[in-house]
Structures are given as C-alpha cells and as structure tokens.
Design a protein around this motif. Structure first.
Motif, PDB file in Angstrom:
ATOM      1  N   THR A  82      37.474  76.247  -0.328  1.00  0.00           N
ATOM      2  CA  THR A  82      38.572  75.956  -1.252  1.00  0.00           C
ATOM      3  C   THR A  82      38.950  74.487  -1.193  1.00  0.00           C
ATOM      4  O   THR A  82      39.112  73.828  -2.228  1.00  0.00           O
ATOM      5  N   PHE A  83      39.093  73.953   0.013  1.00  0.00           N
ATOM      6  CA  PHE A  83      39.481  72.552   0.153  1.00  0.00           C
ATOM      7  C   PHE A  83      38.409  71.636  -0.431  1.00  0.00           C
ATOM      8  O   PHE A  83      38.709  70.679  -1.157  1.00  0.00           O
ATOM      9  N   SER A  84      37.139  71.939  -0.143  1.00  0.00           N
ATOM     10  CA  SER A  84      36.055  71.091  -0.651  1.00  0.00           C
ATOM     11  C   SER A  84      36.011  71.119  -2.173  1.00  0.00           C
ATOM     12  O   SER A  84      35.768  70.096  -2.816  1.00  0.00           O
ATOM     13  N   ALA A  85      36.266  72.294  -2.755  1.00  0.00           N
ATOM     14  CA  ALA A  85      36.267  72.390  -4.212  1.00  0.00           C
ATOM     15  C   ALA A  85      37.391  71.552  -4.813  1.00  0.00           C
ATOM     16  O   ALA A  85      37.209  70.881  -5.832  1.00  0.00           O
ATOM     17  N   HIS A  86      38.572  71.590  -4.171  1.00  0.00           N
ATOM     18  CA  HIS A  86      39.682  70.757  -4.650  1.00  0.00           C
ATOM     19  C   HIS A  86      39.328  69.279  -4.546  1.00  0.00           C
ATOM     20  O   HIS A  86      39.605  68.504  -5.473  1.00  0.00           O
ATOM     21  N   VAL A  87      38.744  68.891  -3.442  1.00  0.00           N
ATOM     22  CA  VAL A  87      38.377  67.477  -3.248  1.00  0.00           C
ATOM     23  C   VAL A  87      37.373  67.043  -4.319  1.00  0.00           C
ATOM     24  O   VAL A  87      37.462  65.947  -4.885  1.00  0.00           O
ATOM     25  N   PHE A  88      36.399  67.921  -4.609  1.00  0.00           N
ATOM     26  CA  PHE A  88      35.395  67.617  -5.631  1.00  0.00           C
ATOM     27  C   PHE A  88      36.057  67.392  -6.986  1.00  0.00           C
ATOM     28  O   PHE A  88      35.741  66.439  -7.709  1.00  0.00           O
ATOM     29  N   THR A  89      36.985  68.265  -7.346  1.00  0.00           N
ATOM     30  CA  THR A  89      37.662  68.148  -8.640  1.00  0.00           C
ATOM     31  C   THR A  89      38.526  66.896  -8.702  1.00  0.00           C
ATOM     32  O   THR A  89      38.517  66.153  -9.700  1.00  0.00           O
ATOM     33  N   VAL A  90      39.290  66.636  -7.622  1.00  0.00           N
ATOM     34  CA  VAL A  90      40.169  65.471  -7.610  1.00  0.00           C
ATOM     35  C   VAL A  90      39.357  64.182  -7.650  1.00  0.00           C
ATOM     36  O   VAL A  90      39.749  63.200  -8.295  1.00  0.00           O
ATOM     37  N   ASN A  91      38.211  64.178  -7.021  1.00  0.00           N
ATOM     38  CA  ASN A  91      37.355  62.994  -7.037  1.00  0.00           C
ATOM     39  C   ASN A  91      36.915  62.671  -8.469  1.00  0.00           C
ATOM     40  O   ASN A  91      36.916  61.504  -8.891  1.00  0.00           O
ATOM     41  N   ARG A  92      36.548  63.710  -9.242  1.00  0.00           N
ATOM     42  CA  ARG A  92      36.159  63.491 -10.637  1.00  0.00           C
ATOM     43  C   ARG A  92      37.346  62.960 -11.446  1.00  0.00           C
ATOM     44  O   ARG A  92      37.198  62.079 -12.303  1.00  0.00           O
ATOM     45  N   ILE A  93      38.548  63.469 -11.161  1.00  0.00           N
ATOM     46  CA  ILE A  93      39.740  62.997 -11.861  1.00  0.00           C
ATOM     47  C   ILE A  93      39.969  61.519 -11.561  1.00  0.00           C
ATOM     48  O   ILE A  93      40.278  60.718 -12.462  1.00  0.00           O
ATOM     49  N   LEU A  94      39.818  61.136 -10.292  1.00  0.00           N
ATOM     50  CA  LEU A  94      40.028  59.736  -9.908  1.00  0.00           C
ATOM     51  C   LEU A  94      39.036  58.810 -10.613  1.00  0.00           C
ATOM     52  O   LEU A  94      39.348  57.650 -10.905  1.00  0.00           O
ATOM     53  N   GLN A  95      37.862  59.300 -10.893  1.00  0.00           N
ATOM     54  CA  GLN A  95      36.854  58.474 -11.561  1.00  0.00           C
ATOM     55  C   GLN A  95      37.128  58.295 -13.053  1.00  0.00           C
ATOM     56  O   GLN A  95      36.734  57.285 -13.633  1.00  0.00           O
ATOM     57  N   GLU A  96      37.839  59.256 -13.680  1.00  0.00           N
ATOM     58  CA  GLU A  96      37.968  59.232 -15.134  1.00  0.00           C
ATOM     59  C   GLU A  96      39.395  59.003 -15.642  1.00  0.00           C
ATOM     60  O   GLU A  96      39.579  58.589 -16.790  1.00  0.00           O
ATOM     61  N   ALA A  97      40.402  59.291 -14.845  1.00  0.00           N
ATOM     62  CA  ALA A  97      41.786  59.220 -15.338  1.00  0.00           C
ATOM     63  C   ALA A  97      42.224  57.784 -15.554  1.00  0.00           C
ATOM     64  O   ALA A  97      41.850  56.875 -14.800  1.00  0.00           O
ATOM     65  N   ASP A  98      43.053  57.560 -16.598  1.00  0.00           N
ATOM     66  CA  ASP A  98      43.621  56.243 -16.870  1.00  0.00           C
ATOM     67  C   ASP A  98      45.028  56.421 -17.412  1.00  0.00           C
ATOM     68  O   ASP A  98      45.606  57.512 -17.322  1.00  0.00           O
ATOM     69  N   ASP A  99      45.588  55.361 -18.022  1.00  0.00           N
ATOM     70  CA  ASP A  99      46.984  55.446 -18.465  1.00  0.00           C
ATOM     71  C   ASP A  99      47.176  56.321 -19.706  1.00  0.00           C
ATOM     72  O   ASP A  99      48.309  56.522 -20.147  1.00  0.00           O
ATOM     73  N   GLY A 100      46.099  56.839 -20.266  1.00  0.00           N
ATOM     74  CA  GLY A 100      46.217  57.764 -21.376  1.00  0.00           C
ATOM     75  C   GLY A 100      45.982  59.203 -20.969  1.00  0.00           C
ATOM     76  O   GLY A 100      45.781  60.068 -21.823  1.00  0.00           O
ATOM     77  N   SER A 101      46.062  59.470 -19.635  1.00  0.00           N
ATOM     78  CA  SER A 101      45.720  60.797 -19.125  1.00  0.00           C
ATOM     79  C   SER A 101      46.946  61.543 -18.626  1.00  0.00           C
ATOM     80  O   SER A 101      47.918  60.949 -18.161  1.00  0.00           O
ATOM     81  N   LEU A 102      46.858  62.877 -18.748  1.00  0.00           N
ATOM     82  CA  LEU A 102      47.802  63.779 -18.105  1.00  0.00           C
ATOM     83  C   LEU A 102      47.047  64.485 -16.983  1.00  0.00           C
ATOM     84  O   LEU A 102      46.019  65.115 -17.218  1.00  0.00           O
ATOM     85  N   VAL A 103      47.555  64.371 -15.743  1.00  0.00           N
ATOM     86  CA  VAL A 103      46.881  64.944 -14.579  1.00  0.00           C
ATOM     87  C   VAL A 103      47.811  65.983 -13.951  1.00  0.00           C
ATOM     88  O   VAL A 103      48.982  65.696 -13.671  1.00  0.00           O
ATOM     89  N   LEU A 104      47.306  67.185 -13.731  1.00  0.00           N
ATOM     90  CA  LEU A 104      48.057  68.266 -13.121  1.00  0.00           C
ATOM     91  C   LEU A 104      47.381  68.656 -11.820  1.00  0.00           C
ATOM     92  O   LEU A 104      46.208  69.052 -11.815  1.00  0.00           O
TER      93      LEU A 104
END
Length: 771
Positions: free
Chosen positions: A402-424
């Motif tokens: 579970t933790f590794s899956a969360h880390v994987f998802t958050v890592n992808r978010i960190l690579q793509e998110a910018d000031d036009g993004s909504l992150v939950l």
C-alpha cells in the motif's frame, strides 16, 4: 457524424480514467443522466468529460441555467425520446445500401420527433435564446409524408404503396386461398389428425397425416411430429399451387424491395439534415436533464477563472451524498489565490475523504458543462489537470505494498503537477513510520505548494498540522467531531485543525483502563499539548455555537411573534374595511329606497293634480284633495329619510311636508280644492305662496342634486310657478348634465335653457313650465 456529447477535445484530458474512477465521477454523471427521457440522452450525459475551454464551459453552463430558470417557472419544453439512428445513418452514408422496414419505420418516428422538438425550441427564441440556438435545419416535411403514406406504424408496407405491390399481394392472397382450400379438403378426406389442420413447414403449406395412412396420399414429407406418429405432407396435387404461391411471394418481395430502395434514396438526399436533426433531439434531451439536475440540487452558476485562481465554494454539497442522504451537510470553503495547500485533519470516518471528492467533483462537473450543487457567489478555478491519490492502491501483480503504491502515485504527481493543477492526497504520509511518513509528506506538500498547485490533503499526523500552521500558503481545516457522542457531524471548520480521538474512541469501545492509561503516557508531550489545545479550542467553539443557536432560537421566536402581530393587524384592518364596506352598501341601499319613495310620492301628487283638474263635483274634489295632501305628506317623509341617511339638501325652495319649514324656513304649503260656481269643474287653489323660484345645487353630489331638483320642480308645479332658476355652477359640468337629463324626461317642463351670460351663463339653467 458529430459527437452528440458536445464536449470538445482540446489537448490532454483534464483527468485520466483512473482519477475519474477514484473520484466516482461516473456515478455523479449517472445522477444527471437519470433525468433524461431517452437512453440516447442519458448516454450523451454519461460521455461528458471535463475540459479546459473557458468559453465552452461558460456557454454550456449559461445555457443550462437559462433553461433551468424556465423549468422553475413551469415553462421550457419537454424533450421526447428519439429512436437510435446511428445504424440508419451508416447505411445512408454507404452508396447502394438499402434501409429495411424496421429502420425506415424508426426514421419515420424520428422525423416526427424532430419536427416537434424543432418547433418547441424555436418558440423559446425570445425568452431563452441560448437554448433556441440548438435549432438546426431538419429534413423537409415531404420525406415524412412519403414515409407515412407508404408505411404502417407497425412497420409493414401499405397495400397501396405501389401498383406493383398491390397486384402482387392480390395474387398472393388468391393463390394462398386456393391452396389452403385444397389442403383442407384433402385433410378432411383422410380424417382429422391430432396435430391439427393446414400448417407451414419449411415455407411450404402441408397437412398432418398419420403415418399409417401415408400410403393413401402421394406427396413430399417436410417434417414429422416429435413422436413420429404424424407426418407433415405436401400432397403432389398441391405442389403446383405451392410453387405458384412461392412465385407470387417472390414478386411481392421484389415490389417491396423496389419501394425500400426508392424510400432509401429519398432519405439519402436528406442524410445530413437527418443527422443534424437527430443530434438536436439527443442534445435537447441531455440539456434538459442537466437543467433539471440544476433545479433539483438548487445549483447556482459559479464564477470561473483559469487556474491558478481562488477557490470559493458556498453551500457546497457532495453530488452523491446530496441525493443519497436524508440530511446532507453543506460546507463552505474559501482558499485565496495565495493559499495553495489545505490540510484537513480529524478522526477516521469523519468525512475527510468525502470532502476531497466533493471539491473535485464540483470542479470536474462544472468543467463538463454541468452546474454543480453550489450556492451563489461560488468561484471555481478551471484546472488544466486533476490528480488524486485516494484509497488503497496495493497491487499484488506488481508486488507493490500500500505504501509503495502511494509513493508511486505521488511521484507521478510530482513530475506532472503545476500551478494549473488540482491535487488530492488522502492520508498523506500514512502506511510507514509516522516520523518518516510525516517528513516525506511534508516535503511533498512543500514542493506542490512551491509549484502553485492547489492541493487538498487529509492527515492524522500532528507534525503536518504544525507545518500547516507555520508555513505561508498553507491552511489548516477539519471536519467536526462530537466529543461527547464520538460521532461525526460532517461540519467543515476552516482554519482549525482536528483531533484524532484515537484514545477516546478506544475508551468508548471498552478498552481496559490500564491500557488506555499507558497509551496516554506514551503519547509525546508535544502531541499531548496540541491535543489539549485543540480540545480547549473545540470546547470554546462548542460554547460559542450553543450561544449562537440560543440566539438564533430567540430571534426566530421574536420573528414569529412579530409575524403573528402583523397577521393580526392585517386581519383587523381587513375586518374594519369589511365593516366600512357594509356601511357604504347599506347607505347606498337606503338612498335608493328613499329615492324610490320620493319618486312614488311625486307620481301620486301628479296623479292627484290630474284628478283635481278633471273634478266635476264636490266628492271628486275632496278625493283629489286627499290624494294631493297624502302625496305631499309621503314626499316629505321620503325627504326626511334621505336626510336621515346623511343627505343635506341645499335648496332655497320649499320642501313640501317639512313642518319645520325645510331648507327655506317657509310654512307648510296648504292645498284647497273647491267646485267652481261658473262650471261643474273643480277649482284648485294653493296658499300661502311661499315657494321659491330658485334652487342652489352647488356643493351637492349628483344623487343629492337629483333629489333636490325633483322636489323643487314638484313645488314649482304645485305653486303654479311659470319658471324655475337652478343654480348648479360651472365646475366639471356633472351637475349641469344631471339637471339636463332630469328636465329632458319630465313632461311638465315646457322648455329649459342656460341663463344669459349676465345672469350666470352656463352655471345656471332656466326651466319653463306648461301654463
């Protein structure tokens, strides 16, 4: 063919399929789609997706709101289900393709629906121009007329569709009749069978024959019963007629095919208008569903700005819980443009995840052209991307915990998110050592805040609550939890972190006291201090809330009392008005009754005078005198009744029957009738002569003036005055007109005219009597 969903495809998708699934976006769309009247309209709603085109979003939402306002007033239009024409349009697009009877019948129904929807939309051109803009050019009425004169509603072709078809069908009926008659006769000759009479097997007409009599009849066996005891036989004698029937049926089929080809070609010439009209009907249904949803959830048009922008939600609801819960709880959320991260804390099952999804669904629905359940003055950013890390992402196939899956998802978010993004981020930092998890989560939140992404995260970790309190761009929040009942209230508290209530919940569930004591000792001092501060804050907030509720109750009671007083005042005023109305009615009725008395008395006086003038003896003269005196007395009594009703007769003349002298102060007019010595006729004399030859009506109403004039004329005639001067003034001319109308209908008046200018002019009327 145009995509009937109307959602433009611009750039990369706002949210991927996995994210939309986590947010339960499809379920939210299903709530809207359920309000469509046809499967096609519902499917058009389901296929909507969030977009980034501000112009498109604002246009769609404004159109929805325009129709919704009509629906609230009970107006607008009612959409109609339209048949699915996708297969029909594909055949029309292929040269040489021919539509079958079923497709043509569906097309005929669709054309009728197009006509009605087209007319309904056009009628909204003035009050709902955006809705009326759905109108397109639909096929010519000629196509529907040709189809309706060729096809029956049940999908069959009418006999009169063509001469060839009429002849072919007549031949089929004739041959079939002869064939059936022949077979029935043969069946009777062979004896009845348990399997029945003439029937069809393999497209051929046959008769059932018992196997034991098969040798008695030559023919072709087409089938047999399940028991084998009965054979279905086409006798040799019937084969020729059967072949003739088959030939007639082939001829009929050719005639039908020719008709279908002709109708298809006519439809092919209208293919573009058919497609446009069909899509208009589907989109009208989908628009009506979206507008009905806006009305039902009491949604309001939000203000839209491209992200990064402030997020303001007033009276917002989770779109799913709004219709599933009997008492949904609204929330207000405001994040200024310089506040980019919201950290929501509180116990499990307190509604934190629900809040995350509610914010995301409100925004994605709006960006899909659906007015979300928000109140007035809400403002939503138009996000270019939406990311979500919610729920359990454990993957056995990929050997991810579970933790590794969360880390994987958050890592992808960190690579793509910018000031036009909504992150939950749900339970950010969970699933590992609390200190390391908090450190990693804090770093992620700081990175996202620096990039300008609008981030909403939930947590139990005290370190993250401290971080949100200390850093610029962060904001703490919580979902309220009742400390006494240990149950969530789902009330959103902005700016206030929440307690976890872990030990309190364990205590409520019956944990041993010694275990609970040890647990409290093991809680770090800083965490205990924070929990204590939060508890004190919650208690203070609860006390303020209780006082607010008490104040609201008192204000409601005051408002209720004031409303009751206002209602009583209105009722009292109404009763007073009713009393005044009854008084006015009674006064009118009294005046009318008194006027009737006066006119009757006047009639009797005139009648008595006529008798008096014609009297020939003493007896007749006495009767005439009695009638005159009685008429004068009754006229006087009628005038008293008028004055008793509030009338004030202003007259310089005498009022007969007034013992006090009336308005003029004169004496009662006495009447004496005696026979003449020179003739047998009676002689009438009046004494004394105190009647005035002038009456002043100024200041009277029309009714008062009418009564006064009648009295003055009576007096003048009885007193044998040659003329009467009536002063009515110039004014508006109402009294002058009333006087003229009365005099014009009085046979005792010889003439009347306005006085000369030096004697009053149009303010005075001179009356001349018959001598």
């Amino acid at each position: 063919m145009t995509d009937v969903t109307g959602t433009p495809s611009v750039g990369s998708p706002v949210a991927g399929p996995d994210t939309l699934t986590e947010l339960e976006f499809g379920k939210a769309l299903e709530r809207v789609a359920a309000r469509a009247v046809s499967p096609l309209g519902a499917d058009a709603v389901r296929r909507r997706r969030p977009t980034t085109s501000r112009d498109w979003i604002e246009r769609e939402l404004a159109t929805v709101a325009e129709l919704a306002s009509l629906l609230v007033d009970g107006e607008g239009f009612a959409p109609e289900p339209v048949p699915d024409l996708r297969g029909t349009l594909q055949i029309l697009a292929a040269e040489g393709g021919v539509l079958g009877l079923k497709a043509l019948t569906a097309l005929m129904s669709a054309l009728e629906v197009m006509r009605r929807v087209h007319g309904a939309l056009r009628r909204l051109a003035t009050e709902a121009p955006r809705v009326a803009a759905l109108v397109v050019e639909i096929p010519s009425p000629d196509l529907h007329r040709v189809l309706s004169t060729t096809l029956e509603l049940d999908g069959t072709i009418k006999d009169g569709a063509s001469p060839e078809l009429r002849r072919a069908r007549k031949r089929v009926r004739d041959v079939r009749s002869r064939l059936v008659e022949m077979l029935q006769r043969m069946a009777r000759e062979l004896g009845a069978s348990d399997e029945g009479g003439v029937t069809i097997r393999g497209g051929r007409y046959v008769i059932p024959v018992r196997r034991d009599v098969r040798a008695r009849l030559q023919g072709i066996v087409h089938d047999e019963s399940s028991s084998g005891a009965t054979l279905f036989l086409e006798p040799v004698a019937a084969v020729e007629l059967g072949n003739e029937l088959r030939s007639a049926e082939v001829e009929e089929a050719r005639a039908v095919h020719a008709l279908l080809r002709r109708l298809t070609e006519q439809a092919r010439g209208e293919a573009h208008r058919i497609a446009a009209g069909w899509e208009m009907c589907v989109e009208a249904d989908a628009l009506h569903a979206r507008s009905r949803y806006m009305v039902d959830v009491k949604g309001s048009l939000p203000k839209l700005d491209p992200a990064p922008a402030a997020l303001v939600i007033r009276q917002g609801y989770h779109p799913l819980l709004l219709e599933e819960s009997s008492k949904p709880v609204a929330f207000d959320l405001e994040m200024a443009a310089d506040r980019r991260t919201l950290l929501v804390s509180g116990p499990n099952a307190g509604g934190k995840t629900v809040l995350l999804k509610a914010v995301a669904l409100i925004n994605t629905l709006a960006q899909s052209g659906i007015v979300p359940p928000v109140g007035p003055d809400s403002s939503l950013p138009i996000f270019r991307r939406v990311f979500a890390d919610i729920g359990d992402h454990q993957s056995i196939a990929e050997s991810l915990s579970t933790f590794s899956a969360h880390v994987f998802t958050v890592n992808r978010i960190l690579q793509e998110a910018d000031d036009g993004s909504l992150v939950l981020l749900d339970e950010v930092g969970a699933g590992t050592d609390p200190f390391e998890g908090a450190a990693l989560a804090g770093a992620v939140l700081l990175a996202l805040t620096a990039r300008g992404a609008l981030t909403i995260a939930t947590t139990h970790l005290s370190q993250l609550k401290d971080l949100a309190a200390a850093r610029e761009g962060f904001l703490n929040a919580s979902l309220q939890f009742d400390g006494e009942t240990l149950a969530p209230t789902y009330r959103f508290l902005l700016g206030q972190p929440g307690r976890s209530y872990g030990i309190a919940i364990a205590k409520r569930l019956g944990f041993p006291a010694d275990v609970l004591g040890t647990a409290e000792e093991l809680v770090p001092e800083g965490a205990r201090s924070l929990e204590a501060a939060l508890a004190e804050l919650e208690n203070a907030e609860a006390e303020v809330r209780r006082r607010e509720e008490a104040l609201s109750t008192a204000e409601a009671q005051i408002a209720s009392t004031q409303a009751a007083i206002r209602r009583e005042s209105v009722d009292l005023a109404g009763r007073e008005e009713q009393i005044r109305a009854r008084e006015r009615q009674q006064e009118r009725e009294g005046r009318q009754q008194a006027r009737r008395f006066l006119l009757e008395a006047r009639r009797r006086v005139e009648e008595a005078l006529g008798i008096a003038r014609a009297a020939v003896d003493e007896a007749t003269a006495k009767e005439a005198r009695r009638l005159v005196e009685e008429g004068v007395r009754e006229e006087g009594e009628a005038l008293k009744k008028l004055e008793g009703k509030g009338w004030r007769l202003k007259s310089t003349g005498r009022v007969p029957g007034d013992d006090e002298g009336g308005a003029s102060g004169g004496k009662v007019l006495s009447t004496r009738i005696k026979p003449s010595q020179r003739s047998k006729a009676a002689e009438v004399t009046f004494e004394p002569e105190t009647v005035s030859s002038e009456i002043d009506l100024r200041g009277m109403t029309a009714e008062e003036a009418e009564a006064a004039v009648l009295t003055a004329v009576d007096e003048a005639v009885v007193a044998d005055l040659p003329r009467l001067r009536i002063i009515h003034g110039k004014g508006t001319g109402v009294l002058r007109a009333t006087v003229a109308q009365l005099l014009r209908g009085d046979r005792r008046v010889a003439d009347f005219r306005l006085a000369p200018a030096q004697q009053g002019g149009s303010g005075v009327t001179i009356v001349e009597f018959h001598t």
